[in-house]
Write a protein that holds these residues in place. Structure first.
Motif, PDB file in Angstrom:
ATOM      1  N   HIS A   1     -10.140 -17.231  -0.524  1.00 52.45           N
ATOM      2  CA  HIS A   1     -11.478 -16.754  -0.894  1.00 52.45           C
ATOM      3  C   HIS A   1     -11.480 -16.018  -2.221  1.00 52.45           C
ATOM      4  O   HIS A   1     -12.493 -15.945  -2.900  1.00 52.45           O
ATOM      5  N   GLN A   2     -10.323 -15.474  -2.599  1.00 53.88           N
ATOM      6  CA  GLN A   2     -10.281 -14.642  -3.811  1.00 53.88           C
ATOM      7  C   GLN A   2     -10.147 -15.447  -5.094  1.00 53.88           C
ATOM      8  O   GLN A   2     -10.430 -14.923  -6.181  1.00 53.88           O
ATOM      9  N   ILE A   3      -9.703 -16.713  -4.966  1.00 57.91           N
ATOM     10  CA  ILE A   3      -9.473 -17.477  -6.206  1.00 57.91           C
ATOM     11  C   ILE A   3     -10.178 -18.827  -6.241  1.00 57.91           C
ATOM     12  O   ILE A   3     -10.481 -19.328  -7.324  1.00 57.91           O
TER      13      ILE A   3
ATOM     14  N   TYR B   1      -4.447 -17.390   7.893  1.00 58.77           N
ATOM     15  CA  TYR B   1      -5.664 -16.582   7.914  1.00 58.77           C
ATOM     16  C   TYR B   1      -5.579 -15.397   6.980  1.00 58.77           C
ATOM     17  O   TYR B   1      -4.841 -14.449   7.242  1.00 58.77           O
ATOM     18  N   HIS B   2      -6.342 -15.437   5.919  1.00 60.96           N
ATOM     19  CA  HIS B   2      -6.432 -14.319   4.968  1.00 60.96           C
ATOM     20  C   HIS B   2      -7.900 -13.905   4.877  1.00 60.96           C
ATOM     21  O   HIS B   2      -8.546 -13.977   3.832  1.00 60.96           O
ATOM     22  N   TRP B   3      -8.476 -13.521   6.035  1.00 64.03           N
ATOM     23  CA  TRP B   3      -9.729 -12.784   6.187  1.00 64.03           C
ATOM     24  C   TRP B   3     -11.013 -13.606   6.200  1.00 64.03           C
ATOM     25  O   TRP B   3     -12.096 -13.051   6.423  1.00 64.03           O
TER      26      TRP B   3
ATOM     27  N   ASN C   1      -2.731 -12.491   7.705  1.00 65.26           N
ATOM     28  CA  ASN C   1      -2.489 -11.532   6.640  1.00 65.26           C
ATOM     29  C   ASN C   1      -3.155 -10.196   7.005  1.00 65.26           C
ATOM     30  O   ASN C   1      -4.390 -10.121   7.086  1.00 65.26           O
ATOM     31  N   GLU C   2      -2.351  -9.175   7.237  1.00 63.55           N
ATOM     32  CA  GLU C   2      -2.807  -7.792   7.364  1.00 63.55           C
ATOM     33  C   GLU C   2      -3.859  -7.572   8.456  1.00 63.55           C
ATOM     34  O   GLU C   2      -5.022  -7.207   8.170  1.00 63.55           O
ATOM     35  N   PRO C   3      -3.510  -7.759   9.714  1.00 61.72           N
ATOM     36  CA  PRO C   3      -4.465  -7.486  10.792  1.00 61.72           C
ATOM     37  C   PRO C   3      -5.059  -6.081  10.729  1.00 61.72           C
ATOM     38  O   PRO C   3      -6.211  -5.883  11.140  1.00 61.72           O
TER      39      PRO C   3
ATOM     40  N   ILE D   1       2.068  -2.251   5.095  1.00 65.55           N
ATOM     41  CA  ILE D   1       2.682  -1.004   5.568  1.00 65.55           C
ATOM     42  C   ILE D   1       2.467   0.048   4.492  1.00 65.55           C
ATOM     43  O   ILE D   1       2.738  -0.183   3.310  1.00 65.55           O
ATOM     44  N   GLU D   2       1.962   1.186   4.927  1.00 65.00           N
ATOM     45  CA  GLU D   2       1.768   2.322   4.022  1.00 65.00           C
ATOM     46  C   GLU D   2       2.487   3.523   4.628  1.00 65.00           C
ATOM     47  O   GLU D   2       1.980   4.138   5.573  1.00 65.00           O
ATOM     48  N   PRO D   3       3.691   3.834   4.157  1.00 64.11           N
ATOM     49  CA  PRO D   3       4.469   4.921   4.785  1.00 64.11           C
ATOM     50  C   PRO D   3       3.728   6.254   4.674  1.00 64.11           C
ATOM     51  O   PRO D   3       3.068   6.516   3.671  1.00 64.11           O
TER      52      PRO D   3
ATOM     53  N   THR E   1       5.734  -9.767   0.672  1.00 67.66           N
ATOM     54  CA  THR E   1       4.768 -10.850   0.486  1.00 67.66           C
ATOM     55  C   THR E   1       3.606 -10.454  -0.415  1.00 67.66           C
ATOM     56  O   THR E   1       2.822 -11.318  -0.837  1.00 67.66           O
ATOM     57  N   GLU E   2       3.476  -9.142  -0.682  1.00 66.77           N
ATOM     58  CA  GLU E   2       2.542  -8.651  -1.700  1.00 66.77           C
ATOM     59  C   GLU E   2       3.015  -7.309  -2.235  1.00 66.77           C
ATOM     60  O   GLU E   2       3.419  -6.452  -1.453  1.00 66.77           O
ATOM     61  N   ASN E   3       2.957  -7.177  -3.543  1.00 67.28           N
ATOM     62  CA  ASN E   3       3.190  -5.884  -4.199  1.00 67.28           C
ATOM     63  C   ASN E   3       2.609  -5.996  -5.595  1.00 67.28           C
ATOM     64  O   ASN E   3       2.888  -6.978  -6.302  1.00 67.28           O
TER      65      ASN E   3
ATOM     66  N   LEU F   1     -11.015 -12.058  -7.074  1.00 73.48           N
ATOM     67  CA  LEU F   1     -12.093 -11.364  -6.380  1.00 73.48           C
ATOM     68  C   LEU F   1     -11.497 -10.343  -5.418  1.00 73.48           C
ATOM     69  O   LEU F   1     -10.941 -10.722  -4.382  1.00 73.48           O
ATOM     70  N   GLU F   2     -11.630  -9.075  -5.737  1.00 74.74           N
ATOM     71  CA  GLU F   2     -11.058  -8.018  -4.911  1.00 74.74           C
ATOM     72  C   GLU F   2     -12.031  -7.633  -3.801  1.00 74.74           C
ATOM     73  O   GLU F   2     -12.486  -6.498  -3.679  1.00 74.74           O
ATOM     74  N   TRP F   3     -12.377  -8.602  -2.977  1.00 70.33           N
ATOM     75  CA  TRP F   3     -13.208  -8.400  -1.787  1.00 70.33           C
ATOM     76  C   TRP F   3     -14.494  -7.648  -2.119  1.00 70.33           C
ATOM     77  O   TRP F   3     -15.202  -8.053  -3.067  1.00 70.33           O
ATOM     78  N   SER F   4     -14.756  -6.530  -1.427  1.00 72.84           N
ATOM     79  CA  SER F   4     -16.030  -5.823  -1.664  1.00 72.84           C
ATOM     80  C   SER F   4     -16.080  -5.198  -3.051  1.00 72.84           C
ATOM     81  O   SER F   4     -17.160  -4.846  -3.530  1.00 72.84           O
TER      82      SER F   4
HETATM   83  N1  LIG Z   1      -5.953   3.394   1.024  1.00 74.11           N
HETATM   84  N2  LIG Z   1      -5.047   2.711   1.024  1.00 74.11           N
HETATM   85  N3  LIG Z   1      -4.101   2.180   1.145  1.00 74.11           N
HETATM   86  C1  LIG Z   1      -3.594   0.951   0.704  1.00 74.11           C
HETATM   87  C2  LIG Z   1      -3.850  -0.036   1.794  1.00 74.11           C
HETATM   88  C3  LIG Z   1      -3.814  -1.368   1.184  1.00 74.11           C
HETATM   89  C4  LIG Z   1      -4.715  -2.233   1.993  1.00 74.11           C
HETATM   90  N4  LIG Z   1      -5.126  -3.388   1.207  1.00 74.11           N
HETATM   91  C5  LIG Z   1      -4.296  -4.365   1.004  1.00 74.11           C
HETATM   92  O1  LIG Z   1      -3.168  -4.349   1.401  1.00 74.11           O
HETATM   93  C6  LIG Z   1      -4.835  -5.547   0.249  1.00 74.11           C
HETATM   94  C7  LIG Z   1      -4.038  -6.746   0.290  1.00 74.11           C
HETATM   95  C8  LIG Z   1      -4.729  -8.055   0.541  1.00 74.11           C
HETATM   96  O2  LIG Z   1      -3.845  -8.979   1.179  1.00 74.11           O
HETATM   97  C9  LIG Z   1      -5.228  -8.714  -0.759  1.00 74.11           C
HETATM   98  O3  LIG Z   1      -6.115  -9.762  -0.425  1.00 74.11           O
HETATM   99  C10 LIG Z   1      -5.896  -7.655  -1.637  1.00 74.11           C
HETATM  100  O4  LIG Z   1      -6.477  -8.268  -2.774  1.00 74.11           O
HETATM  101  C11 LIG Z   1      -4.801  -6.678  -2.061  1.00 74.11           C
HETATM  102  C12 LIG Z   1      -5.322  -5.646  -3.068  1.00 74.11           C
HETATM  103  O5  LIG Z   1      -6.251  -4.798  -2.438  1.00 74.11           O
HETATM  104  C13 LIG Z   1      -4.174  -5.995  -0.882  1.00 74.11           C
END
Ligand SMILES: N=[N+]=NCCCCNC(=O)[C@@H]1[C@H]2[C@H](O)[C@@H](O)[C@H](O)[C@@H](CO)[C@@H]12
Length: 447
Positions: free
Chosen positions: A20-22, A121-123, A166-168, A223-225, A350-352, A405-408
């Motif tokens: 959806h983002q690209i 599934y990516h949202w 992706n990221e439940p 994961i956000e420590p 898988t993302e950074n 497209l950074e979602w919202s």
């Molecule tokens: N507060 N806070 N903390 C940080 C929590 C990060 C949560 N957002 C992500 O991980 C999304 C992931 C998504 O897969 C991608 O589709 C998004 O474009 C990237 C960039 O936003 C990241």
């Protein structure tokens, strides 16, 4: 060239995106709408009213984008499939043109020597399934398993690394608790149900894949420590709550077969007694885990809902355009925590990546993004530190290949190592893209 940063043989150097983002063209060639088609076209829900109608026009420019990946020397590319492009109603009728788009993309990647990592599934849930309750309907496990079967039959063998979700956490926290993401619900009672059903669907899709596929399948989590702001008991317990909610809520059921106890404490009467058989479905053997890492959180007790835990800004730190602290040590700590808690399962980052304010494209086609180079260099060194400490890390995917497209937040945030001029769709490799290409070429030694 020092071997200080020699990475394992076969380590995959990639970039990640999401459909959806690209892609753009959300309804082209028989595709059905997704919840993001609807969400973005609902006034007031996205920055500037930005939608995915065009995005990076990747649906039409995919050949050029694969050529760009080859020029960067990538050895892997993580992308997602738009479920409603392949199954316009989410189940039943397959749209051949939708399946064909991904088949041709995969063939082009393989031809370029690039390993595809496919996220199912990516949202972007098919809108037709949201109309039937979406992730709140327990039937979603069967819907997702059917979709996984269609994709595995079509692509397995050419695609050898599959991801279910992706990221439940973001799907649930954003889409059902706080309402910032599609489908935009804000409901404490719905969030645990959506979250649990997502994990049931993950398990059902792994089972469905294994009935057809012969390769690897895993789960991707963000994961956000969490680091306590002080030794005060209330900050310690708040940090524990936040860690359980964001970091253990999905890996525990997927790998250990139970939820952390803090979730019932957080959600109270909104936390159901789940049927015991659900955990046998959710806990499927996985071939790898994908870890998405962006930032850390220094946590203290506060009155916020529902966690009663909040972030403490770090005065001397650098923050990205999305307000995230740059903290590479958190990536090392995260990778070591995963290994300590869940065992020696193979891992991919898988993302950074990071959104910084990039200058416009300068004469001669340069985009100077030193902050992104610094961010990526420090985080790749953090990955290497985890490898040296014994983590079995198989690859790294920078978020993202393209500004997108950074979602919202719409097109207001740029994460790409390649700049996109949305008016002309001109791609320009940023300094960070050239730097990353050199790191890839040297297999990390240029770090
Ligand atoms: N507060 N806070 N903390 C940080 C929590 C990060 C949560 N957002 C992500 O991980 C999304 C992931 C998504 O897969 C991608 O589709 C998004 O474009 C990237 C960039 O936003 C990241």
């Amino acid at each position: 060239m020092t071997d200080a940063f020699a990475f394992p043989d076969g380590f995959l150097w990639g970039a990640a995106t999401a459909a959806h983002q690209i892609e753009g063209s959300p309804l082209a060639d028989g595709a059905g709408p997704s919840i993001w088609t609807r969400f973005a076209h609902t006034p007031g829900l996205t920055h500037n009213g930005d939608t995915g109608d065009v995005a990076c026009d990747h649906y039409r420019r995919w050949k050029d984008d694969v050529r760009l990946m080859r020029e960067l020397g990538l050895t892997a590319y993580r992308f997602s499939v738009s479920w409603s492009r392949v199954l316009p109603e989410g189940t039943g009728r397959v749209n051949p043109a939708g399946l064909d788009f991904y088949s041709r993309l995969v063939d082009a990647l393989l031809e370029a020597g690039i390993e595809p990592l496919l996220t199912l599934y990516h949202w972007d849930l098919p809108a037709a399934l949201d109309d039937r309750g979406g992730w709140l309907n327990r039937d979603c496990a069967g819907w997702f398993a059917e979709y996984a079967t269609v994709m595995a039959k079509a692509l397995d063998g050419r695609v050898r690394k599959w991801v279910t979700l992706n990221e439940p956490w973001v799907i649930t926290d954003g889409g059902y608790l706080h309402g910032a993401l599609a489908p935009g619900h804000r409901n404490k009672y719905e969030a645990p149900i959506a979250s649990h059903n997502l994990m049931r669907a993950h398990g059902a899709a792994v089972q469905a894949y294994r009935a057809v596929g012969r390769h690897e399948i895993g789960l991707v989590v963000n994961i956000e420590p969490k680091y306590p702001a002080s030794d005060a008991p209330e900050d310690q317990t708040a940090t524990r709550r936040a860690h359980a909610y964001m970091n253990e809520q999905y890996l525990h059921p997927a790998l250990l077969g139970h939820y952390p106890p803090e979730l019932r404490e957080i959600f109270g009467d909104a936390w159901p007694d789940w049927p015991a058989e659900d955990f046998a479905l959710i806990r499927q053997p996985l071939d790898f885990l994908g870890i998405n890492y962006y930032t850390r959180n220094v946590t203290r007790a506060d009155g916020s809902w529902p966690l009663k835990a909040g972030a403490v800004k770090q005065p001397s730190a650098t923050y990205t355009e999305t307000g995230w602290e740059v903290f590479p040590q958190g990536l090392t700590d995260t990778l070591l925590w995963v290994r300590r808690t869940y065992g020696d399962i193979p891992l991919y980052v898988t993302e950074n990546g990071a959104a910084f304010f990039d200058p416009p494209v300068a004469e001669g086609g340069r985009v100077r993004d030193p902050l992104r180079i610094d961010y990526l260099r420090r985080h790749l060194r953090a990955v290497h530190e985890a490898i040296r400490a014994g983590c079995d890390i198989r690859g790294y995917m920078v978020w993202s290949l393209l500004d997108n497209l950074e979602w919202s937040l719409g097109y207001s945030k740029r994460f790409g190592i390649v700049h996109v001029n949305y008016a002309t769709q001109q791609r320009t490799v940023k300094d960070s893209g050239r730097w990353y290409a050199n790191v890839v070429r040297s297999h990390g030694r240029a770090l």
